[in-house]
Enzyme design. Structure first.
Site, PDB file in Angstrom:
ATOM      1  CB  CYS A  36      -0.980   0.008   1.165  1.00  0.00           C
ATOM      2  SG  CYS A  36      -0.236  -0.084   2.800  1.00  0.00           S
ATOM      3  CG  HIS A  90      -4.627   1.321   3.928  1.00  0.00           C
ATOM      4  ND1 HIS A  90      -3.995   0.517   2.998  1.00  0.00           N
ATOM      5  CD2 HIS A  90      -5.612   1.987   3.251  1.00  0.00           C
ATOM      6  CE1 HIS A  90      -4.577   0.675   1.819  1.00  0.00           C
ATOM      7  NE2 HIS A  90      -5.545   1.561   1.944  1.00  0.00           N
TER       8      HIS A  90
END
Length: 348
Positions: free
Chosen positions: A89, A165
């Protein structure tokens, strides 16, 4: 989402991200960590190509329930790739900024990659990223050589460790977009012509952070900006040109303020060069595994009778003393403020 597929976890660090961008072949940009999204801070960094935001994953997007920004599907002007593999990510958020820019020099590798996948749907774009040997190799080159570091798991896993994230915010065709590889598509936050997106994105990020419990402070925000040395050098050249013209008109003593600006910028260049040297050294240290060295040191101390035990006991005594001092300072601070104090977990 598939497993890590040999993609390692990399640190949320501007030196790491700048090195990653450079090693992929992109030139003229770098990543800066920012601690405030006020107008003055962002003004000093312009031009800003995009923001990369790190937050704690809660199993579902905390903003998704009330986020009114619509998800767009199949917008040919927006490069959007779904994240199909874990641990990717950070690099995917960086690519979201780079591949949606109209001004960044992508270099041969990313230019060819973008052209190759341009007609792919979002999921296939994600697979193309995860299967790119070049992108994966550059990403993994910034892994920490430390066997005790736990890699981040799939956000859909049932592990209890905190997961984090990365997403990106970037302007595209006069609108502010939120690019999150775990969503179905890019979110369009509406018109934001020119640099006005920098004013618009602040409340969006602040509102997102406010959805977490009050004690949650583990956020990180970084900006993809033009090469600061190049920016400073261009300003120096412009000021020197102005100074020359002014002195030709008014004499050699004219333009004191211009001289001051030039001197300040030259100081900024020196600081930036020193920062890059430090980042390069830190990136080298990240790749080095110190465990064998530590093992040999401990082994040597153990072989010298009494030394290792003595150092362990000394460490315990010192730790107890420091804990007691901290307790006393905390009690003194509480007494001075007239109330108690709560423990706060710090995160870097």
């Amino acid at each position: 989402m598939a497993d890590s597929g040999n993609w390692c976890l990399i640190e949320s660090d501007p030196g790491v991200f700048t090195g990653l961008i450079k090693d992929i072949g992109v030139s003229g940009v770098q990543v800066e960590e920012i601690y405030s999204i006020d107008k003055e801070t962002l003004e000093d960094l312009k031009p800003v190509h995009g923001l990369i935001f790190l937050f704690k994953w809660q199993g579902r997007d905390p903003a998704s329930a009330t986020n009114q920004a619509p998800i767009e599907h199949d917008n040919p002007d927006v490069f959007f790739a779904q994240q199909v593999i874990q641990n990717a990510c950070a690099t995917q958020a960086i690519l979201s900024v780079l591949l949606n820019s109209r001004t960044i020099e992508l270099g041969e590798e990313l230019t060819n990659f973008k052209g190759f996948v341009s007609d792919f749907p979002a999921e296939l774009k994600g697979h193309a990223i995860s299967n790119s040997d070049v992108i994966r190799a550059v990403h993994n080159s910034f892994s920490r050589s430390d066997p005790f570091i736990n890699e981040m798991n799939d956000p859909t896993s049932k592990e209890k460790e905190d997961l984090f994230h990365f997403i990106a915010y970037t302007p595209i065709n006069g609108c502010l977009y939120e690019l999150d590889g775990l969503q179905e598509g890019p979110r369009n936050h509406g018109p934001a012509p020119g640099d006005s997106w920098l004013e618009k994105v602040g409340p969006i990020i602040q509102e997102r952070m406010a959805r977490y419990e009050g004690g949650e402070i583990r956020f990180n925000l970084m900006a993809v900006v033009d090469d600061r040395i190049k920016v400073y050098q261009e300003k120096v050249a412009a000021y020197e040109s102005q100074l020359k013209a002014l002195q030709e008109k008014e004499g050699a003593e004219a333009g004191a303020w211009l001289k001051g600006e030039i001197e300040n910028l030259q100081g900024d260049i020196t600081k930036e060069e020193a920062k890059r040297e430090k980042q390069a050294r830190e990136n080298k240290l990240r790749r080095h595994n110190f465990i064998p060295l530590i093992y040999e040191i401990l082994k040597g101390l153990a072989q010298e009778e009494g030394k290792l035990e003595g150092l362990i006991e000394e460490g315990r005594t010192r730790a107890k003393a420091e804990a007691e001092n901290a307790k006393q300072r905390k009690a003194a601070a509480a007494a001075a403020s007239g109330g108690g104090s709560d423990d706060v977990d710090m995160y870097e």
